[in-house]
Design an enzyme around this catalytic site. Structure first.
Site, PDB file in Angstrom:
ATOM      1  N   ALA A   1     -16.251  -4.496 -44.159  1.00  0.00           N
ATOM      2  CA  ALA A   1     -14.841  -4.528 -43.758  1.00  0.00           C
ATOM      3  C   ALA A   1     -14.430  -3.245 -43.032  1.00  0.00           C
ATOM      4  O   ALA A   1     -13.631  -3.290 -42.092  1.00  0.00           O
ATOM      5  CB  ALA A   1     -13.951  -4.759 -44.972  1.00  0.00           C
TER       6      ALA A   1
ATOM      7  N   CYS B   1      -8.105  -2.046 -57.592  1.00  0.00           N
ATOM      8  CA  CYS B   1      -8.424  -2.514 -58.948  1.00  0.00           C
ATOM      9  C   CYS B   1      -9.251  -1.448 -59.670  1.00  0.00           C
ATOM     10  O   CYS B   1      -9.999  -1.750 -60.594  1.00  0.00           O
ATOM     11  CB  CYS B   1      -9.149  -3.845 -58.909  1.00  0.00           C
ATOM     12  SG  CYS B   1     -10.689  -3.794 -57.983  1.00  0.00           S
TER      13      CYS B   1
HETATM   14  N1  SAH Z   1      -9.265 -11.050 -52.785  1.00  0.00           N
HETATM   15  C1  SAH Z   1     -10.347 -11.745 -53.421  1.00  0.00           C
HETATM   16  C2  SAH Z   1     -11.139 -10.841 -54.354  1.00  0.00           C
HETATM   17  C3  SAH Z   1     -11.770  -9.650 -53.680  1.00  0.00           C
HETATM   18  S1  SAH Z   1     -12.996  -8.863 -54.626  1.00  0.00           S
HETATM   19  C4  SAH Z   1      -9.796 -12.982 -54.130  1.00  0.00           C
HETATM   20  O1  SAH Z   1      -8.581 -13.201 -54.120  1.00  0.00           O
HETATM   21  O2  SAH Z   1     -10.596 -13.757 -54.666  1.00  0.00           O
HETATM   22  C5  SAH Z   1     -13.697  -7.743 -53.508  1.00  0.00           C
HETATM   23  C6  SAH Z   1     -14.606  -8.352 -52.447  1.00  0.00           C
HETATM   24  O3  SAH Z   1     -15.037  -7.296 -51.592  1.00  0.00           O
HETATM   25  C7  SAH Z   1     -15.872  -9.025 -52.946  1.00  0.00           C
HETATM   26  O4  SAH Z   1     -15.899 -10.348 -52.475  1.00  0.00           O
HETATM   27  C8  SAH Z   1     -17.029  -8.233 -52.284  1.00  0.00           C
HETATM   28  O5  SAH Z   1     -18.085  -9.089 -51.845  1.00  0.00           O
HETATM   29  C9  SAH Z   1     -16.350  -7.613 -51.117  1.00  0.00           C
HETATM   30  N2  SAH Z   1     -16.893  -6.373 -50.585  1.00  0.00           N
HETATM   31  C10 SAH Z   1     -17.380  -5.306 -51.245  1.00  0.00           C
HETATM   32  N3  SAH Z   1     -17.679  -4.311 -50.395  1.00  0.00           N
HETATM   33  C11 SAH Z   1     -17.373  -4.760 -49.147  1.00  0.00           C
HETATM   34  C12 SAH Z   1     -17.437  -4.192 -47.842  1.00  0.00           C
HETATM   35  N4  SAH Z   1     -17.857  -2.949 -47.641  1.00  0.00           N
HETATM   36  N5  SAH Z   1     -17.019  -4.936 -46.800  1.00  0.00           N
HETATM   37  C13 SAH Z   1     -16.575  -6.203 -46.979  1.00  0.00           C
HETATM   38  N6  SAH Z   1     -16.488  -6.785 -48.199  1.00  0.00           N
HETATM   39  C14 SAH Z   1     -16.879  -6.074 -49.269  1.00  0.00           C
END
Ligand code: SAH
Length: 408
Positions: free
Chosen positions: A292, A352
């Site tokens: 991301a 979180c």
């Molecule tokens: N908003 C979501 C929950 C997010 S949990 C809901 O409502 O269900 C955090 C997410 O971040 C996870 O899916 C994980 O795969 C992702 N993640 C972790 N590091 C990341 C990165 N560097 N870039 C993109 N996604 C990432």
């Protein structure tokens, strides 16, 4: 020391005890459930991992009953502040039934999933249980929870309508308690495909390979909020997992959604989730498998703008010790998001991380706004849904915080 303290009554001789150092009973008197190793003067009796001890003040006054964890810094976790309580299968099942009953109003035909046990905040340290329809996914993360595993599983299986208890005791914190990981069906039969409804939307849940117990139930209210804000907006959902906020935005009438996650498995489930809800316009959403941070930068360089951005990154700071590095990550990602927002746009941003307080999070976001040269207001402070209550005696439970911001 009084005579009666030096010669405890017979009942205390029968149960193992843990005696605190002088003056270290204060947090217990405030009903905080954790006893750190440094507060302990001595332990008496045969103390297997997770077994129950009576906690005594330095003068011998009984204060509580707790689970002993020989290898953790959190050496004991309180089951009951009544030192006369018996901690047994009956105690555990009553606590689980109470916790589950307190969520009764959160279930209806449009909502078939919720967390039914939330650890310390429900008086059950180290026990988390999420219910998805007739399946309960349980996560045990403390020596005491492990000790009473059979009673916990039985109590969850005995809840009305529960047909399967699946165990996901694979959180890293188990290592701190000296516990190996364990996953698998604990009782009943796991259906080959499991779906749930939230706000009337249908989602698939994978208790076996999904993250946490399969779904991030704590964001239920915030997904509802995003649904109400999304109409005709260009939405960016970063760290989308299986598309919780994506479906909410589409259901709320978003003009378009871009959903980014680094997990291909999560995105595949997201794809399937849209298909599970025939009313949603799949063509309005674009799934992007990427880091991301890198992708927000790419979008920024491409001159993209959005009206509503959701940022729900993973736990960058599990404890306060990680706060500094986590702060930089939160600042970077919020800075990028604010730059991508069109004037008048809104950002729902979350942390979180237990190690980042609400105050610190607000300061980090303020720093990001300053660097983005943006004028930003807090419209609403956000937190977890009601099935993730925070006990007032356990502020550590306050892990999910968020801000709804508007950029001028
Ligand atoms: N908003 C979501 C929950 C997010 S949990 C809901 O409502 O269900 C955090 C997410 O971040 C996870 O899916 C994980 O795969 C992702 N993640 C972790 N590091 C990341 C990165 N560097 N870039 C993109 N996604 C990432």
């Amino acid at each position: 020391m009084s005579r009666s303290a030096r010669e405890p009554p017979p009942a205390q001789l029968r149960v193992p005890s843990l005696t605190l150092k002088a003056g270290r009973e204060r947090s217990l008197k405030l009903r905080h459930p954790w006893i750190f190793s440094g507060a302990i003067d001595r332990v008496d009796g045969d103390l297997a991992s997770g077994s129950t001890v009576t906690v005594l003040a330095a003068d011998g006054t009984p204060l509580a009953r707790a689970a002993y964890s020989p290898s953790s810094q959190i050496r004991a976790r309180v089951w009951s502040f009544d030192p006369d309580d018996s901690i047994d299968a009956g105690f555990i099942s009553a606590a689980i039934a109470r916790a589950a009953a307190s969520r009764a109003t959160l279930f209806d035909t449009d909502h078939t999933a919720a967390r039914i046990v939330h650890g310390e905040s429900d008086g059950l340290p180290g026990v988390v249980a999420d219910r998805y329809g007739d399946v309960v996914v349980v996560q045990l993360s403390s020596a005491g929870a492990e000790f009473f595993r059979a009673a916990i599983v039985d109590a969850l299986a005995a809840l009305p309508g529960v047909h399967c208890v699946y165990e996901r005791s694979d959180a890293e914190v188990r290592a701190l308690e000296g516990l190996p990981q364990r996953t698998g069906v604990a009782q009943g039969t796991l259906p080959t495909s499991l779906t749930m409804r939230e706000d009337g939307l249908r989602y698939g849940v994978d208790p076996v390979a999904g993250q946490k117990t399969g779904f991030y139930l704590d964001q239920r209210d915030n997904r509802r909020l995003v649904r109400t804000l999304a109409r005709e907006r260009r939405v960016l959902n970063a760290f989308c997992y299986t598309g919780g906020f994506t479906l909410a935005a589409l259901a709320g009438g978003a003009a378009s959604v871009v959903s980014i996650d680094s997990s291909a498995e999560a995105l595949a489930q997201g794809h399937a989730n849209i298909a599970r809800n025939p009313g949603l316009a799949a063509k309005h959403n674009q799934w992007v498998e990427a880091d991301a941070f890198a992708d927000l930068r790419r979008l920024r360089n491409a001159g993209a703008t959005f009206d509503l951005v959701v940022l729900d990154p993973p736990k960058f700071a599990p404890t306060a010790a990680h706060a500094e590095r986590a702060s930089r990550a939160y600042k970077d990602v919020n800075l990028l998001a604010l730059k991508l927002l069109a004037p008048g746009g809104q950002l729902a941003t979350f942390s979180c991380s237990g190690g980042v307080s609400s105050d610190l999070f607000q300061k980090i976001v303020a720093g990001a706004a300053l660097d983005a040269n943006a004028t930003v207001h807090i419209q609403r402070r956000l937190g977890p849904s009601a099935d993730h209550p925070v006990a007032l005696n356990f502020p550590e439970g306050d892990y999910l915080k968020g801000l709804l911001l508007r950029k001028s």
